[in-house]
Structure formats: structure tokens, C-alpha cells
Scaffold this motif. Structure first.
Motif, short mmCIF file in Angstrom:
data_model
loop_
_atom_site.label_atom_id
_atom_site.label_comp_id
_atom_site.label_asym_id
_atom_site.label_seq_id
_atom_site.Cartn_x
_atom_site.Cartn_y
_atom_site.Cartn_z
N GLN A 48 -5.92 -33.71 5.29
CA GLN A 48 -7.25 -34.29 5.27
C GLN A 48 -7.37 -35.42 6.30
N LEU A 49 -6.28 -36.23 6.43
CA LEU A 49 -6.30 -37.30 7.43
C LEU A 49 -6.44 -36.71 8.84
N HIS A 50 -5.71 -35.62 9.09
CA HIS A 50 -5.81 -34.98 10.41
C HIS A 50 -7.24 -34.53 10.67
N LYS A 51 -7.87 -33.88 9.63
CA LYS A 51 -9.24 -33.41 9.82
C LYS A 51 -10.20 -34.58 10.06
N THR A 52 -9.90 -35.72 9.41
CA THR A 52 -10.79 -36.88 9.53
C THR A 52 -10.77 -37.44 10.95
N VAL A 53 -9.59 -37.49 11.55
CA VAL A 53 -9.48 -38.13 12.87
C VAL A 53 -9.47 -37.11 14.00
N ALA A 54 -9.54 -35.80 13.67
CA ALA A 54 -9.40 -34.76 14.70
C ALA A 54 -10.45 -34.91 15.79
N SER A 55 -11.70 -35.17 15.40
CA SER A 55 -12.77 -35.27 16.39
C SER A 55 -12.52 -36.44 17.35
N THR A 56 -12.17 -37.61 16.78
CA THR A 56 -11.94 -38.81 17.61
C THR A 56 -10.70 -38.61 18.49
N ALA A 57 -9.67 -38.01 17.89
CA ALA A 57 -8.44 -37.78 18.66
C ALA A 57 -8.69 -36.79 19.80
N SER A 58 -9.52 -35.79 19.58
CA SER A 58 -9.84 -34.82 20.63
C SER A 58 -10.55 -35.50 21.80
N ILE A 59 -11.47 -36.43 21.48
CA ILE A 59 -12.19 -37.16 22.54
C ILE A 59 -11.20 -38.01 23.34
N ALA A 60 -10.28 -38.69 22.60
CA ALA A 60 -9.29 -39.53 23.28
C ALA A 60 -8.41 -38.69 24.20
N ALA A 61 -8.01 -37.50 23.74
CA ALA A 61 -7.17 -36.63 24.57
C ALA A 61 -7.95 -36.09 25.75
N TYR A 62 -9.23 -35.72 25.52
CA TYR A 62 -10.06 -35.19 26.59
C TYR A 62 -10.29 -36.24 27.68
N LEU A 63 -10.58 -37.54 27.23
CA LEU A 63 -10.86 -38.62 28.17
C LEU A 63 -9.58 -39.31 28.65
N LYS A 64 -8.43 -38.94 28.00
CA LYS A 64 -7.15 -39.61 28.28
C LYS A 64 -7.27 -41.11 28.06
N ASP A 65 -7.98 -41.44 26.97
CA ASP A 65 -8.25 -42.84 26.62
C ASP A 65 -7.12 -43.33 25.73
N LYS A 66 -6.17 -44.08 26.27
CA LYS A 66 -5.01 -44.52 25.50
C LYS A 66 -5.40 -45.53 24.43
N ASP A 67 -6.39 -46.40 24.73
CA ASP A 67 -6.79 -47.38 23.72
C ASP A 67 -7.38 -46.69 22.50
N LEU A 68 -8.26 -45.70 22.74
CA LEU A 68 -8.86 -44.98 21.62
C LEU A 68 -7.78 -44.21 20.85
N ALA A 69 -6.84 -43.65 21.59
CA ALA A 69 -5.76 -42.90 20.94
C ALA A 69 -4.91 -43.82 20.08
N LEU A 70 -4.61 -45.03 20.62
CA LEU A 70 -3.80 -45.97 19.85
C LEU A 70 -4.54 -46.44 18.61
N GLU A 71 -5.85 -46.61 18.74
CA GLU A 71 -6.66 -47.02 17.57
C GLU A 71 -6.58 -45.97 16.47
N VAL A 72 -6.62 -44.68 16.89
CA VAL A 72 -6.52 -43.60 15.89
C VAL A 72 -5.17 -43.65 15.21
N ILE A 73 -4.08 -43.83 16.01
CA ILE A 73 -2.73 -43.84 15.45
C ILE A 73 -2.56 -45.02 14.51
N ASN A 74 -3.07 -46.19 14.91
CA ASN A 74 -2.95 -47.38 14.05
C ASN A 74 -3.69 -47.16 12.72
N GLY A 75 -4.84 -46.53 12.80
CA GLY A 75 -5.57 -46.24 11.56
C GLY A 75 -4.79 -45.31 10.64
#
Length: 517
Positions: A48-75
């Protein structure tokens, strides 16, 4: 005191032992079930956690946004069930936190935000396995402890109730029952407060049984006399039965037989044998086959039956019988064979007569459609190739109209006679219907088939006398088909021969034609 309450003590011991065994098994199963439920719940939570953050994590991977990716991981790391997390694009790791273990991590693909089927990266979540298992064990232990408390309370309550409601009244009834003599008028006393309970009903039932037993003693001598009389009647029935009856051991040793058995064997000029199977082998046609069939049936079941032909009697008459062999059991499960042999010769003759009548044309004596289809289907089932000729009479209707139906019947009988005279015994001559006939012979080459058809055509076209004075002649259109060239079944050959025959009809009639390929 111990003897008086031994039943109660044994009952209590059995209950306790049974409860302990069942309890251990149930507790172990219950513990494992609760433990697994908690582990599965944690697994579903990770999903369920994966499904919750999947959309945000996909955007971070698509944009290669490390800050957004780190925010997802910290959450994700704020959840006790996540030990570590990693988000990576196709080229690099964008964010990572915690003790990542590639062997236990759960990888999930991250899809393009706008193109559903394109993968832009991955998120790997490492479960906090130790914490999840520890939490599951705590929950399972708590549940088991509560279960044990509840079960112990129920068990103790049950033992106390069982003692006062069941064990103690039953011990009292047992003591009273030992003092009662069978056949006397003594009865049990219904325990206190048990009048409408199962124990009370059981006590009443025992009293009823004691009353019945009392009357049975007085009836015993009468019953013995009746059994003796019944045995005498059965002896009479066995000796004077119209069917042959034989009693033998399970090995086939004949022990007893009736007068009808002797009469049946006398018709065959045979004497009785010591062994049943030897007698069957000598008395029946194909006796060894009959014996094997009976043995096979008895091995599979306790009953063997069948209709078989005996040897012909002294006058040469055929004898058919229905034989029934049943297995019965005496004392100490000793096995016996009971054999019943009933003469069904007249029934067989009636069936043969009815079968012949149903398959034979009454006017010509040839096979009719029913008989023909039965015979032909048998030959095709045996994969026999045949030659079939469909014959349609030419000039029959004018004779029938001018000279009457009796003259027409004479012509049809004449045709049947001509066909039989010009064919072999095993060839089939069939009145197909009206003035149509069918001939079926063994497979022939085209030239041989046409020669035979021409021969039959010549025979049918010979003049004949009707009404005792009028001489007339008919013609015949014949279509010829052979298998497998024109078909592998009866219907196909009839269709092919019919087309050839009607080809003759459309042209000059009164001729022979071979079916087209």
C-alpha cells in the motif's frame, strides 16, 4: 471410594488428556495463524505504501529529481516496517536511505507519468523484517494467552457439569443395572431431576427393553418351532423348484443340488460332477469361456450372471439358460456359491422369431431396411469393404395398374427369387421399399461389379407369368457403388448408387451404371 467413582475418574482423565492434546495442536495452529496474519498484514502495508508514493516516485524518476526522490524515501522511512529505500532512474540512483539489502528488498517498477507502458526507473523497499517478525510474535503470544485462559475456563466448567449431570447419575444407574436379573420384573429408577433429560430417556428405554426381554423368554420355544417349520418349507421349495439349484463351496465343490438339476443334466446325457466349474465346462457350449466369465464376475463382485447355450439335448434341440451365481456367507465368514439355472430356450426362440419378423420383408422374404441397416453397420464396423447395387424396377407401375396389386406382388416376389438365385448365400438381398431393391456383396473391382450387375439385370428382365396366364416382362435401372471409393459408410454408398441409378432413369432406363467418383 476409588472403585465407586472409577468411571468418573476415568472420564475426567480422558477429558483432560484429550483437552491437552487438542489444546496443544490448536494453540500451535492458532499461534502460527496469528503470526502469519500479522506478517501478511505488514506485507500488504508495504504494498500500500508503494502504491501511495508510486505516482510521486515516477515523477521524480522521470525528472531525475533527487530532492523529490529523497523526500519520498524519507517519508517511507518514517514507517516502522520500512528498513531502507532506494529510488533510481534508468541511469543512476536518485535517492537512498537506510540499510539497503538487495537480497531482501522488494523492487517495484516506476512507469512514465504519461506513457503507461514505459518504465522510467525503480523503487526498492527493504522491509524491517526483524521488527515485523517481533511485532507478529508479540501479537500471536497475546492472542494465545487469551485463548488459553478462555479454554481453561470452559474446560473446567465442562468437567464439573459432566460430573454432576452425566458421570454421577450414570454410575448410579450402572450399580442398579447389575442388581437386575434378565426376565424379572425389576426396573431402574430414573435419577433425580433427570426425568426429561437424555439420561432419563435412556433409563426409560432400558426399562422398556427389560419388559421386552421378559416377554421374549416366553416366546423363545414358539420361535424355535416356527424356525423348524420354515426350514422344512425351504427344503420342499428347494427340492421341487422348476429351476436347477446347486450349492457349492467357494472352491466349487458341489455340496447340494435339487431334482431339477438332475433332470437338466439327464437331457444332456450328463451326470453330476463333484466340482461346479468342471460341470459347467462339460455342460455348456464353449464351457471354458463360460467358466472364465463366471470367475471374473465373482472376483469383481459377489454376483455373476449371464445367458449361455448348453450342449444340445438328445434330440438335437438347442437349450439356452440364464445362470445366476451368488456368493453367500455362513458362520465364521465361510463363503458358499449358490447357483440358479433357468431354462430360457422358449424365450430365446420368441426373440429370434420377433427379430426375424422385424428385419424381414413379409412379401418377398428379403431383408427390409431395418435388417439391412443392422447387417451393413455390422460389416462397416468390422471395416469390410463392399459393393452396393441399388435396383429400381422399370415398367412395374403399368403392370400394377393394369393387372392389379396381386400381380404387382407376384412381380416383387419374382424379383426377390431371381436375386437370391443369382447371388451367394452370404450376399445381402434387400427390399429397400416399393419397387426398389438393394444388393450388397463383398468388395469387387469395377469391372467385376459391372459384370455382376449386368448378370442381375439380365435375370430380372426375363419374362415371367402372372395371374397364372399372363406373360409380362419388366426392366431394371441399376446404380453400382463400391467402398471405400464412393464412401466409407452405408449412407454414402446409397447416395452414390442412387445418383448413378437416376442417371440411367433420365436417359434410356433399363440399364446399368457405375457411380461417378
Amino acid at each position: 471410594m476409588l472403585n465407586k467413582h472409577s468411571l468418573i475418574l476415568r472420564l475426567a482423565m480422558v477429558l483432560v488428556l484429550t483437552s491437552v492434546i487438542v489444546g496443544v495442536i490448536a494453540v500451535k495452529h492458532y499461534y502460527q495463524s496469528i503470526y502469519q496474519q500479522e506478517v501478511d498484514k505488514a506485507q500488504r502495508a508495504i504494498e500500500q505504501l508503494h502504491k501511495t508514493v508510486a505516482s510521486t516516485a515516477s515523477i521524480a524518476a522521470y525528472l531525475k529529481d533527487k530532492d523529490l526522490a529523497l523526500e519520498v524515501i524519507n517519508g517511507l522511512r518514517k514507517n516502522d516496517i520500512i528498513l531502507a529505500g532506494v529510488i533510481s532512474s534508468e541511469e543512476e540512483v536518485l535517492a537512498s536511505d537506510g540499510e539497503h539489502n538487495p537480497h531482501t528488498a522488494l523492487p517495484y517498477p516506476l512507469y512514465h507519468p504519461f506513457l503507461d507502458n514505459d518504465i522510467v526507473g525503480y523503487i526498492a523497499l527493504t522491509p524491517a523484517q526483524v521488527g515485523i517478525q517481533e511485532h507478529a510474535r508479540d501479537i500471536a503470544q497475546s492472542s494465545v494467552t487469551l485463548l488459553l485462559i478462555q479454554t481453561s475456563t470452559l474446560l473446567l466448567t465442562f468437567i464439573i457439569l459432566a460430573y454432576f449431570i452425566i458421570a454421577k447419575p450414570m454410575a448410579k444407574l450402572s450399580a442398579e443395572l447389575k442388581q437386575i436379573t434378565a426376565g424379572s420384573n425389576n426396573r431402574l429408577t430414573v435419577p433425580f431431576a433427570q426425568h426429561d433429560s437424555e439420561i432419563g430417556e435412556m433409563t426409560k428405554s432400558i426399562n422398556n427393553m427389560l419388559a421386552v426381554a421378559e416377554s421374549h423368554f416366553s416366546q423363545e420355544r414358539a420361535l424355535r418351532s416356527e424356525v423348524q417349520e420354515l426350514g422344512n418349507r425351504l427344503q420342499l421349495l428347494f427340492e421341487h423348484a422348476s429351476s436347477a439349484m446347486i450349492l457349492a463351496t467357494h472352491h466349487g465343490q458341489i455340496m447340494l443340488y435339487n431334482a431339477s438339476t438332475e433332470k437338466l443334466l439327464a437331457r444332456l446325457n450328463l451326470g453330476i460332477s463333484d466340482n461346479l466349474f468342471d460341470l459347467v465346462a462339460r455342460a455348456f457350449k464353449e464351457g471354458d469361456t463360460v467358466v472364465q466369465s463366471l470367475r471374473d464376475s465373482l472376483d469383481k463382485n459377489d454376483v455373476a450372471r449371464g445367458e449361455y447355450q448348453l450342449l444340445n439335448d438328445s434330440t438335437g434341440q438347442s437349450i439356452w439358460v440364464h445362470i445366476l451365481v451368488t456368493r453367500s456367507y455362513g458362520q465364521q465368514q465361510q463363503s458358499y456359491l449358490q447357483i440358479f439355472i433357468h431354462d430360457i430356450s422358449s424365450h430365446k426362440q420368441q426373440l429370434a422369431h420377433l427379430n426375424h419378423a422385424a428385419s424381414t420383408d413379409k412379401l418377398t422374404g428379403l431383408l427390409n431396411r431395418i435388417g439391412a441397416e443392422r447387417e451393413l453397420n455390422k460389416r462397416f464396423a468390422e471395416q469390410q469393404d463392399v459393393t452396393l447395387m441399388l435396383i429400381d424396377l422399370d415398367g412395374f407401375k403399368p403392370i400394377n395398374d393394369i393387372y392389379g396389386h396381386d400381380a404387382g406382388d407376384e412381380i416383387l416376389r419374382y424379383v426377390g427369387q431371381q436375386l437370391r438365385q443369382n447371388l451367394r448365400k452370404d450376399d445381402l438381398c434387400i427390399r429397400w421399399g416399393g419397387d426398389e431393391f438393394v444388393v450388397v456383396v463383398d468388395a469387387l473391382e469395377q469391372e467385376q461389379a459391372m459384370q455382376l450387375a449386368t448378370k442381375l439385370h439380365h435375370a430380372l428382365c426375363q419374362p415371367t407369368t402372372i395371374n397364372s396366364s399372363e406373360q409380362v416382362a419388366i426392366g431394371a435401372s441399376i446404380g453400382v457403388a463400391i467402398s471405400p471409393r464412393h464412401g466409407g459408410d452405408f449412407k454414402s454408398l446409397i447416395v452414390a448408387a442412387d445418383k448413378a441409378m437416376y442417371g440411367v432413369k433420365r436417359e434410356d432406363k433399363n440399364a446399368v451404371a457405375f457411380a461417378a467418383d
